[in-house]
Design an enzyme around this catalytic site. Structure first.
Site, PDB file in Angstrom:
ATOM      1  N   GLY A  64       0.805  -1.222   0.000  1.00 15.09           N
ATOM      2  CA  GLY A  64       0.000   0.000   0.000  1.00 15.09           C
ATOM      3  C   GLY A  64       0.828   1.257   0.000  1.00 15.09           C
ATOM      4  N   THR A  87      -1.133  -2.748  -3.690  1.00 18.30           N
ATOM      5  CA  THR A  87      -1.891  -3.731  -4.460  1.00 18.30           C
ATOM      6  C   THR A  87      -2.035  -3.321  -5.928  1.00 18.30           C
ATOM      7  OG1 THR A  87      -3.167  -4.452  -2.543  1.00 18.30           O
ATOM      8  CG2 THR A  87      -4.180  -4.821  -4.664  1.00 18.30           C
ATOM      9  N   GLY A 115      -8.862   2.402  -2.179  1.00 19.49           N
ATOM     10  CA  GLY A 115      -9.530   1.654  -3.255  1.00 19.49           C
ATOM     11  C   GLY A 115      -8.595   1.241  -4.385  1.00 19.49           C
ATOM     12  N   ASN A 145       1.690  -7.774  -4.417  1.00 24.34           N
ATOM     13  CA  ASN A 145       0.358  -7.901  -3.816  1.00 24.34           C
ATOM     14  C   ASN A 145      -0.692  -7.628  -4.884  1.00 24.34           C
ATOM     15  OD1 ASN A 145      -2.109  -6.836  -2.501  1.00 24.34           O
ATOM     16  ND2 ASN A 145      -0.959  -7.062  -0.597  1.00 24.34           N
ATOM     17  N   ASN A 183     -11.899  -1.569   1.112  1.00 28.59           N
ATOM     18  CA  ASN A 183     -12.207  -0.414   0.254  1.00 28.59           C
ATOM     19  C   ASN A 183     -12.611  -0.758  -1.178  1.00 28.59           C
ATOM     20  OD1 ASN A 183     -11.632   1.351   2.387  1.00 28.59           O
ATOM     21  ND2 ASN A 183      -9.445   1.095   2.007  1.00 28.59           N
ATOM     22  N   ASN A 244      -4.782  -7.103   7.506  1.00 26.17           N
ATOM     23  CA  ASN A 244      -5.070  -5.860   6.800  1.00 26.17           C
ATOM     24  C   ASN A 244      -5.664  -4.841   7.800  1.00 26.17           C
ATOM     25  OD1 ASN A 244      -5.640  -4.060   4.627  1.00 26.17           O
ATOM     26  ND2 ASN A 244      -5.797  -5.835   3.276  1.00 26.17           N
ATOM     27  N   THR A 245      -6.176  -3.740   7.310  1.00 22.05           N
ATOM     28  CA  THR A 245      -6.782  -2.704   8.175  1.00 22.05           C
ATOM     29  C   THR A 245      -8.147  -3.179   8.678  1.00 22.05           C
ATOM     30  OG1 THR A 245      -7.715  -1.689   6.204  1.00 22.05           O
ATOM     31  CG2 THR A 245      -5.642  -0.793   6.994  1.00 22.05           C
ATOM     32  N   GLY A 293       0.068  -2.239  13.469  1.00 20.25           N
ATOM     33  CA  GLY A 293       0.398  -1.484  14.671  1.00 20.25           C
ATOM     34  C   GLY A 293       1.808  -1.643  15.191  1.00 20.25           C
ATOM     35  N   THR A 315       1.917   2.072   8.924  1.00 24.11           N
ATOM     36  CA  THR A 315       1.598   3.291   9.675  1.00 24.11           C
ATOM     37  C   THR A 315       2.748   3.687  10.598  1.00 24.11           C
ATOM     38  OG1 THR A 315      -0.713   2.638   9.535  1.00 24.11           O
ATOM     39  CG2 THR A 315      -0.187   4.373  11.111  1.00 24.11           C
TER      40      THR A 315
HETATM   41  C1  LIG Z   1      -2.818   4.363   3.290  1.00 22.73           C
HETATM   42  C2  LIG Z   1      -2.810   2.863   3.331  1.00 22.73           C
HETATM   43  C3  LIG Z   1      -2.934   2.146   2.153  1.00 22.73           C
HETATM   44  C4  LIG Z   1      -2.925   0.742   2.185  1.00 22.73           C
HETATM   45  N1  LIG Z   1      -3.025   0.057   1.008  1.00 22.73           N
HETATM   46  C5  LIG Z   1      -2.963  -1.300   1.023  1.00 22.73           C
HETATM   47  C6  LIG Z   1      -3.003  -2.037  -0.190  1.00 22.73           C
HETATM   48  O1  LIG Z   1      -3.053  -1.484  -1.284  1.00 22.73           O
HETATM   49  N2  LIG Z   1      -2.951  -3.401  -0.101  1.00 22.73           N
HETATM   50  C7  LIG Z   1      -2.859  -4.065   1.087  1.00 22.73           C
HETATM   51  O2  LIG Z   1      -2.806  -5.312   1.111  1.00 22.73           O
HETATM   52  N3  LIG Z   1      -2.809  -3.392   2.249  1.00 22.73           N
HETATM   53  C8  LIG Z   1      -2.857  -2.038   2.244  1.00 22.73           C
HETATM   54  N4  LIG Z   1      -2.793  -1.348   3.418  1.00 22.73           N
HETATM   55  C9  LIG Z   1      -2.742  -2.109   4.695  1.00 22.73           C
HETATM   56  C10 LIG Z   1      -1.319  -2.280   5.222  1.00 22.73           C
HETATM   57  O3  LIG Z   1      -0.529  -3.042   4.339  1.00 22.73           O
HETATM   58  C11 LIG Z   1      -1.358  -2.984   6.606  1.00 22.73           C
HETATM   59  O4  LIG Z   1      -1.878  -4.282   6.439  1.00 22.73           O
HETATM   60  C12 LIG Z   1      -2.210  -2.250   7.630  1.00 22.73           C
HETATM   61  O5  LIG Z   1      -2.101  -0.851   7.463  1.00 22.73           O
HETATM   62  C13 LIG Z   1      -1.812  -2.591   9.064  1.00 22.73           C
HETATM   63  O6  LIG Z   1      -0.467  -2.278   9.319  1.00 22.73           O
HETATM   64  P1  LIG Z   1       0.018  -0.907  10.025  1.00 22.73           P
HETATM   65  O7  LIG Z   1      -0.766  -0.764  11.290  1.00 22.73           O
HETATM   66  O8  LIG Z   1       1.491  -1.079  10.215  1.00 22.73           O
HETATM   67  O9  LIG Z   1      -0.292   0.187   9.062  1.00 22.73           O
HETATM   68  C14 LIG Z   1      -2.809   0.045   3.425  1.00 22.73           C
HETATM   69  C15 LIG Z   1      -2.671   0.793   4.604  1.00 22.73           C
HETATM   70  C16 LIG Z   1      -2.657   2.171   4.578  1.00 22.73           C
HETATM   71  C17 LIG Z   1      -2.518   2.927   5.874  1.00 22.73           C
END
Ligand SMILES: Cc1cc2nc3c(=O)[nH]c(=O)nc-3n(C[C@H](O)[C@H](O)[C@H](O)COP(=O)(O)O)c2cc1C
Length: 337
Positions: A64, A87, A115, A145, A183, A244-245, A293, A315
């Site tokens: 992401g 992705t 998205g 991904n 999304n 994921n989120t 996290g 993040t």
């Molecule tokens: C702005 C943003 C965009 C993201 N885009 C993707 C994505 O395109 N594909 C994906 O698998 N996860 C995506 N994620 C999720 C992250 O890869 C990760 O799984 C999630 O944010 C939890 O980790 P973190 O708390 O370290 O951010 C995105 C997260 C953020 C914050």
């Protein structure tokens, strides 16, 4: 230095700051080796072989952040042990209307409803080809991904994923299958046993021996979570990425929030709980990659103690800055003999 830069970046809209930061990284890429003593920690004790790939350290860039697959070499130069690009989807797409990233600094959190904006798998494959031919290719493992194009109906999802995998196969050390982003409407339905089995079996066959990892949502209850993990194992997946989120807003003060996925410190314990459950269900049969996290070495240890072989950050990288991988590696080394 980063606290000052962060002050400036955090005054900008998050997506503008993101583009500015990536643009600067690209521009300064040739100078990054000069910063290697600060940004990179090389030590054989950090090395790991997981699903047949050699990782110089266990700290990865989560999907992401490099949505166009622009900077594979830079991620190695800033100290990551692996990087997941994307992705990517079969069709080029704009993603959701802006604004679509929101910061919550007090909670060290983000909400995003991106998205999957991306240039499409074919275009990405051409860009990656050029980088490889010019020698701008890292020695760390690169994950690709893939997700479903928004316009493709769920019934045609398999073809959509296969098309992306086909174009991007030459650049992937492993594939991550994203059926867990909140999304893309309907995407998470692909986590259900029947469509998931069809998708993963087809992908594992298509990529002929490259590891395929399934990325799971943190919002699944134990029963569907176990089903998804069982399906992944029986389809021949080499590992699982957790998580994921989240759609939950737990950890944020009461209020109205934009739609989208929540990430960062407020996701940590939920993602770790899901990791523990997945670890229990899979009984060590496949390696697990933990994400959600991670900001500190304590957070990395928590994930490793809960069954992870590797971790990823997104993040935490935004809030803590470019020295985070090196800091985490140094702290891990203190615990190692
Ligand atoms: C702005 C943003 C965009 C993201 N885009 C993707 C994505 O395109 N594909 C994906 O698998 N996860 C995506 N994620 C999720 C992250 O890869 C990760 O799984 C999630 O944010 C939890 O980790 P973190 O708390 O370290 O951010 C995105 C997260 C953020 C914050």
């Amino acid at each position: 230095m980063y606290p000052l830069l962060k002050k400036i970046l955090f005054r900008l809209d998050p997506e503008t700051a993101h583009h500015l930061a990536l643009g600067s990284l690209q521009a300064f890429q040739p100078l990054l080796p000069l910063l290697a003593p600060v940004l990179r920690v090389s030590d054989p004790r950090l090395e790991k072989t997981v699903f047949g790939l050699k990782f110089p350290n266990p700290i990865g860039l989560a999907a992401g952040l490099d949505k166009k697959g622009q900077l594979p070499l830079a991620w190695e130069r800033v100290g990551f042990g692996f990087a997941e690009l994307g992705t990517f989807t079969a069709k080029a797409q704009e993603g959701n209307p802006k604004p679509r990233i929101f910061r919550y600094p007090e909670q060290q959190a983000l909400i995003n409803k991106m998205g999957f904006p991306n240039p499409g798998a074919y275009e990405v494959s051409q860009n990656l080809k050029e980088l490889k031919e010019k020698g701008f290719w890292p020695s760390i493992p690169i994950g690709i991904n893939i997700g479903k194009s928004k316009v493709t109906p769920l019934e045609k999802a398999v073809e959509d994923y296969l098309e992306s995998a086909d174009y991007l196969k030459p650049y992937a050390d492993y594939f991550a299958v994203n059926v867990s982003s909140p999304n893309t409407p309907g995407l998470r339905q692909l986590q259900e046993a029947k469509p998931l089995k069809k998708l993963l079996t087809a992908l594992v066959r298509e990529v002929k021996g490259k590891p395929v990892l399934l990325k799971l949502a943190p919002d699944l209850e134990d029963k569907p979570l176990k089903e998804a993990a069982d399906v992944a194992l029986s389809a021949g997946c080499a590992g699982l990425i957790v998580t994921n989120t989240t759609l939950s807003r737990q950890g944020l003060p009461k209020g109205h929030y934009p739609e989208g996925g929540l990430s960062g410190a407020v996701l940590r314990s939920k993602a770790t709980q899901v990791l523990k459950s997945v670890s229990k269900f899979t009984k060590g049969k496949v390696p697990l990659v933990a994400v959600g996290g991670i900001f500190t070495a304590e957070d990395v240890r928590e994930k490793m103690d809960s069954g992870a072989s590797l971790v990823q950050v997104y993040t935490g990288y935004i809030y803590e800055g470019p020295t985070l991988p090196a800091r985490l590696c140094r702290a891990l080394l203190k615990d190692l003999p």
